[in-house]
Design a protein around this motif. Structure first.
Motif, short mmCIF file in Angstrom:
data_model
loop_
_atom_site.label_atom_id
_atom_site.label_comp_id
_atom_site.label_asym_id
_atom_site.label_seq_id
_atom_site.Cartn_x
_atom_site.Cartn_y
_atom_site.Cartn_z
N GLU A 2 10.84 4.40 22.31
CA GLU A 2 10.97 3.72 21.01
C GLU A 2 9.62 3.68 20.29
N GLN A 3 8.54 3.46 21.02
CA GLN A 3 7.21 3.43 20.40
C GLN A 3 6.89 4.77 19.75
N GLU A 4 7.18 5.86 20.46
CA GLU A 4 6.91 7.19 19.90
C GLU A 4 7.80 7.47 18.71
N ARG A 5 9.08 7.07 18.81
CA ARG A 5 10.01 7.30 17.70
C ARG A 5 9.57 6.53 16.47
N PHE A 6 9.17 5.24 16.64
CA PHE A 6 8.74 4.45 15.48
C PHE A 6 7.44 4.98 14.89
N ALA A 7 6.54 5.44 15.72
CA ALA A 7 5.29 6.03 15.19
C ALA A 7 5.62 7.24 14.34
N LYS A 8 6.56 8.06 14.82
CA LYS A 8 6.96 9.25 14.05
C LYS A 8 7.62 8.83 12.73
N GLN A 9 8.48 7.81 12.78
CA GLN A 9 9.16 7.36 11.56
C GLN A 9 8.17 6.75 10.57
N PHE A 10 7.23 5.93 11.06
CA PHE A 10 6.22 5.35 10.17
C PHE A 10 5.41 6.44 9.49
N ASN A 11 5.02 7.45 10.25
CA ASN A 11 4.24 8.55 9.67
C ASN A 11 5.06 9.33 8.66
N SER A 12 6.35 9.48 8.91
CA SER A 12 7.21 10.16 7.94
C SER A 12 7.28 9.37 6.64
N ILE A 13 7.37 8.06 6.74
CA ILE A 13 7.40 7.20 5.54
C ILE A 13 6.09 7.32 4.78
N LEU A 14 4.96 7.31 5.51
CA LEU A 14 3.66 7.43 4.84
C LEU A 14 3.52 8.78 4.15
N GLU A 15 4.05 9.83 4.77
CA GLU A 15 4.01 11.16 4.13
C GLU A 15 4.79 11.15 2.83
N TYR A 16 5.93 10.46 2.83
CA TYR A 16 6.73 10.38 1.62
C TYR A 16 5.96 9.65 0.52
N PHE A 17 5.25 8.56 0.89
CA PHE A 17 4.45 7.85 -0.12
C PHE A 17 3.34 8.74 -0.65
N LYS A 18 2.77 9.61 0.18
CA LYS A 18 1.75 10.54 -0.30
C LYS A 18 2.34 11.47 -1.34
N GLU A 19 3.60 11.90 -1.13
CA GLU A 19 4.27 12.75 -2.12
C GLU A 19 4.44 11.99 -3.43
N LEU A 20 4.83 10.71 -3.33
CA LEU A 20 5.03 9.91 -4.54
C LEU A 20 3.71 9.71 -5.28
N ASP A 21 2.61 9.56 -4.52
CA ASP A 21 1.30 9.39 -5.17
C ASP A 21 0.92 10.62 -5.99
N GLY A 22 1.44 11.77 -5.63
CA GLY A 22 1.10 13.00 -6.33
C GLY A 22 1.89 13.23 -7.60
N LEU A 23 2.90 12.40 -7.86
CA LEU A 23 3.73 12.60 -9.05
C LEU A 23 2.97 12.24 -10.32
N ASN A 24 3.28 12.95 -11.38
CA ASN A 24 2.67 12.67 -12.67
C ASN A 24 3.48 11.57 -13.34
N THR A 25 2.90 10.40 -13.49
CA THR A 25 3.59 9.27 -14.11
C THR A 25 3.00 8.93 -15.47
#
Length: 94
Positions: free
Chosen positions: A23-46
């Protein structure tokens, strides 16, 4: 910043949640996936996009505070399942 298994262990201990290694490894992977998504959002032109605080545009729903004549006591108590001596009667708590 990547979330490590050690970070997940720390968060789990703060939340008093027991997690096994899988579970610890799975949650670490999920948290990192969420952070990657936020990095994509930061790159959007608003540029030129109005900030929104509510997606459905809520407005103040309060009504005017007008004084009305209160219900007569008998009228207020008529649908109460239990009443006694002119008061609502609730279940005993202690």
């Amino acid at each position: 910043m990547a979330i490590s298994v050690k970070d997940v262990q720390h968060i789990a201990s703060l939340a008093c949640v027991d997690l096994n290694e899988t579970e610890q490894e799975r949650f670490a992977k999920q948290f990192n996936s969420i952070l990657e998504y936020f990095k994509e959002l930061d790159g959007l032109n608003t540029e030129g996009v109005e900030p929104t605080y509510h997606v459905i545009g809520l407005n103040n729903v309060f009504r005017e505070d007008d004084a009305y004549e209160p219900l007569p006591q008998e009228e207020a108590l008529k649908n109460a399942p239990r009443h006694e001596k002119g008061y609502f009667k609730g279940p005993r708590i202690v």
